[in-house]
Design a protein around this motif. Structure first.
Motif, mmCIF file in Angstrom:
data_model
loop_
_atom_site.group_PDB
_atom_site.id
_atom_site.type_symbol
_atom_site.label_atom_id
_atom_site.label_comp_id
_atom_site.label_asym_id
_atom_site.label_seq_id
_atom_site.Cartn_x
_atom_site.Cartn_y
_atom_site.Cartn_z
ATOM 1 N N ALA A 94 0.824 -1.203 0.000
ATOM 2 C CA ALA A 94 0.000 0.000 0.000
ATOM 3 C C ALA A 94 0.860 1.256 0.000
ATOM 4 O O ALA A 94 0.508 2.267 -0.607
ATOM 5 C CB ALA A 94 -0.931 -0.002 1.211
ATOM 6 N N LEU A 102 -7.385 -1.175 -3.156
ATOM 7 C CA LEU A 102 -6.998 -2.377 -2.417
ATOM 8 C C LEU A 102 -6.923 -3.588 -3.335
ATOM 9 O O LEU A 102 -5.949 -4.353 -3.302
ATOM 10 C CB LEU A 102 -8.011 -2.634 -1.295
ATOM 11 C CG LEU A 102 -7.921 -4.012 -0.604
ATOM 12 C CD1 LEU A 102 -6.617 -4.155 0.150
ATOM 13 C CD2 LEU A 102 -9.115 -4.226 0.320
ATOM 14 N N ALA A 322 -9.470 -2.207 5.459
ATOM 15 C CA ALA A 322 -8.403 -1.964 4.494
ATOM 16 C C ALA A 322 -8.785 -0.852 3.524
ATOM 17 O O ALA A 322 -7.948 -0.015 3.159
ATOM 18 C CB ALA A 322 -8.092 -3.251 3.725
ATOM 19 N N ASN A 326 -6.765 2.608 3.053
ATOM 20 C CA ASN A 326 -6.316 3.036 1.735
ATOM 21 C C ASN A 326 -6.783 4.448 1.414
ATOM 22 O O ASN A 326 -6.031 5.281 0.899
ATOM 23 C CB ASN A 326 -6.867 2.063 0.673
ATOM 24 C CG ASN A 326 -5.766 1.386 -0.102
ATOM 25 O OD1 ASN A 326 -4.589 1.613 0.135
ATOM 26 N ND2 ASN A 326 -6.145 0.546 -1.038
#
Length: 345
Positions: A94, A102, A322, A326
């Motif tokens: 990332a 993602l 996630a 992000n």
């Protein structure tokens, strides 16, 4: 018969003493022989041990099944993000590919685990960096939205998502040409490591932009490394007790709490029934890790061992967290002074 020192002809060792000494010696030899056997077995096992298994890679060469294969692999990858090792591995990606979603980060990782910087052949490598593709290089497939313009009832145009396309990109290692800038990597701990000189200043400016001030004080040993107070004071306090690199990551952690709206949900910040403190801390620490990596900082040792089992096998919870991480990383890094993209040495 034994004779003492005072006996005529004495002293003389008893036969029992000799047998006892022999018995002790024999036992010592047996212990040494057993230890030798154990060591030989251990050495043999070490020599015969298989080499570490390389990371699994996948390929989407078959275009007839590519869409289904990509969807399946993404689902599997998200389901496996519930351990500290996998989570930190994803966060490393990332930090390198924060402008990707993602799903695309996971796709890059599973196809090219050693990728450091990827882009499209014509727009990125040929036009922007004047680099050419190495013959025989394999494409890394990512997903791109398919947008079409449609007329609304009032006659104006609107963009509508109608599907997803599989798009090829390539890693810098698959190209040749002028070198990309190199970003030095600094391993740090709480006690050692220097942050890049601009890190503290840039992060503090972003904190100020949210209406918070930053105070640096020597907080008590064993206490918090930093904390954020909302209204009425609206300040971020960080301890000066630690290395500048670690303090920089603490600043990023507190900025993440602010950026992700945790301060507006302070009533949910607890570990009781319905509490969101564990999730908020996972999110803030994850964002701080990515921001630290953006500045070239690498924590010494595992930073996410506590994540093991955090999601309790719930892939939806993992994906939602996630995605939020992000989104916050993209917003923060996007607000930082833009420099030429760099790869980690």
């Amino acid at each position: 018969m034994c004779r003492a020192t005072t006996d005529p002809g004495g002293p003389r060792r008893c036969s029992g003493d000799t047998r006892a000494a022999y018995s002790h010696s024999a036992h010592a030899v047996e212990v040494l022989e057993e230890a030798e056997a154990v060591l030989k077995t251990a050495l043999a096992d070490t020599a015969a041990a298989p080499a570490p298994t390389p990371p699994k890679t996948v390929s989407f060469a078959d275009k007839t099944t590519r869409v289904e294969d990509i969807r399946r692999e993404i689902d599997d990858a998200i389901a496996n993000l519930n351990t500290g090792e996998q989570w930190q591995d994803w966060l490393h990606y990332a930090s390198q590919f924060h402008h990707y979603s993602l799903q695309n980060q996971l796709l890059i990782k599973m196809q090219r685990p050693d990728a450091t910087f990827v882009g499209g052949l014509k727009k990125v490598w040929n036009k922007k960096f004047n680099r050419n593709l190495v013959a025989g290089s394999k494409a890394i497939w990512v997903r791109a939205p398919q947008i079409v313009k449609k007329k609304k009832a009032d006659g104006t145009d609107e963009e509508v998502l109608v599907g997803w396309l599989s798009v090829p990109v390539y890693d810098v290692g698959d190209t040749t040409g002028p070198p990309l800038p190199q970003r030095p990597e600094v391993t740090y701990t709480r006690e050692t490591g220097e942050a890049p000189p601009e890190m503290h200043t840039e992060l503090e400016k972003l904190i100020n932009a949210h209406g918070y001030t930053v105070e640096r004080v020597e907080l008590p040993e064993g206490g918090p490394e930093g904390y954020t107070q909302d209204k009425p004071t609206k300040k971020v306090v960080v301890s000066t007790r630690y290395s500048s690199a670690h303090v920089g990551v603490v600043l990023a952690h507190e900025l993440a709490h602010i950026q992700m709206g945790h301060m507006e949900r302070h009533h949910d910040y607890h570990s009781g029934p319905g509490g969101q403190r564990p999730t908020m801390e996972v999110e803030a620490e994850s964002v701080a890790y990515v921001i630290g990596r953006h500045y070239g900082l690498k924590p010494g040792g595992s930073a996410f061992a506590y994540i093991d089992g955090w999601a309790k096998g719930d892939p939806k919870k993992v994906q939602e967290t996630a995605d939020r991480v992000n989104k916050a990383c993209k917003a923060i890094i996007g607000a930082l002074p833009q420099t030429a993209p760099a790869v980690v040495k």
